[in-house]
Design a protein around this motif. Structure first.
Motif: not given
Ligand SMILES: Nc1ncnc2c1ncn2[C@@H]1O[C@H](COP(=O)(O)OP(=O)(O)OP(=O)(O)O)[C@@H](O)[C@H]1O
Ligand SMILES: [Mg+2]
Length: 290
Positions: A3-4, A34-39, A133-138
């Motif tokens: 998670v980045v 997975l891109l988490v849009d926290l904005d 399910p995801y290698r990377l979460v941004i």
């Protein structure tokens, strides 16, 4: 699952641009993301041309359950391998200046649900490789140090600190480092700064050169060697809801190369985190064809 978070305590310096560029590089290299849009501005959800969902990240923060996550995650319009935990204006209701530890832990708990298997968690957060399910979460953070950004830091393994090469860069980056350090002490001991990415650099601009020198002097190797140039292609690709990797101009290729470097650093860091091998031992796959 690594998670980045893309972080800066100042608005408009390029957090979303870096989150999108890294997501595009990951997709190009076959890294399921997975891109988490926290904005609450939801800029990355829009730029990723995301299909409408029944729920958003605001609902996930209300109720960090798998069923809510499933309703709030949609495939991006950029194609296979890149999903979005959709952002919304309503997320602002989770941006209290003085959050409780429970509120700060909600995003982390929600992301843990992604690696659950039949109700069981992996042995520790992020280590259940088989079921990930995801290698990377941004995580694309908003421009303040309220509950949302702090929740991202509570959930992240790495933080990319984004800055522009201006007079206030040093104090901004220092404050972002302090925020990372505070979260490490508060509870997320796994969190580390991945590096400082300098954005909107113009060649032969003496003020920019001076500020970059200043940042390198103070933060040493944490300042990423690839700086992101100021290129209109970045705005054009975002306006067209396309990854910069598919915008075929010299400026776009320059920017893409920086994001590929950043992805390499992210994946090496993940390898080091998981099994302690030397950073050089984690190559990234060749670009996938679209
Ligand atoms: N390297 C660049 N070259 C040209 N334009 C850029 C570059 N980086 C960012 N921009 C543009 O600058 C604006 C702000 O960038 P971005 O939205 O990524 O910043 P942000 O830090 O996410 O902003 P906010 O704090 O509002 O979330 C956008 O219009 C973006 O297209
Ligand atoms: Mg943004």
């Amino acid at each position: 699952m690594l998670v980045v978070a893309t972080l800066s305590l100042k608005g408009g310096v390029g957090k979303t641009t870096v989150a999108l560029g890294l997501a595009g590089a990951a997709q190009q290299h076959g890294v399921r993301t997975l891109l988490v849009d926290l904005d609450p501005q939801a800029n990355s959800t829009i730029a990723l041309d995301t299909a409408p969902t029944l729920a958003t990240v605001a609902d996930v923060l209300d109720e960090p359950r798998r069923s809510v996550l499933d309703r709030a995650i949609a495939p991006s319009g950029w194609g296979d391998g890149l999903d979005v935990l959709v952002g919304a204006e309503q997320t602002e209701r989770h941006n209290n200046p003085d959050p409780t530890p429970k509120q700060l832990g909600r995003l982390r708990r929600a992301l843990q649900r992604l690696v659950e298997n039949d109700g069981l968690l992996g042995d520790t957060f992020g280590s259940a490789e088989v079921d990930d399910p995801y290698r990377l979460v941004i995580i694309d953070c908003p421009p303040s140090l309220g509950q949302l950004t702090r929740s991202a830091l509570a959930a992240a393994h790495r933080a990319v600190l984004v800055t522009d090469p201006t007079m206030f860069a040093v104090s901004g980056v220092q404050r972002a480092f302090d925020a990372v350090q505070t979260e490490r002490q508060r509870g997320n001991s796994e969190l580390q700064p991945l590096g400082v990415l300098i954005n909107r650099v113009r060649p032969r601009n003496s003020e920019h050169e001076f500020r970059i020198g200043e940042l390198r002097e103070l933060f040493g190797p944490l300042v990423l060697s690839g700086v992101l140039p100021d290129r209109s292609a970045i705005q054009q690709a975002q306006g067209a809801c396309l990854p910069i990797q598919r915008w075929d101009t010299p400026g776009a290729r320059e920017a893409s190369a920086v994001f590929t470097l950043l992805l390499g650093r992210v994946l090496r860091s993940d390898r080091v985190r998981r099994d302690g091998t030397a950073p050089e031992a984690a190559p990234i796959a060749p670009p996938a064809t679209h």
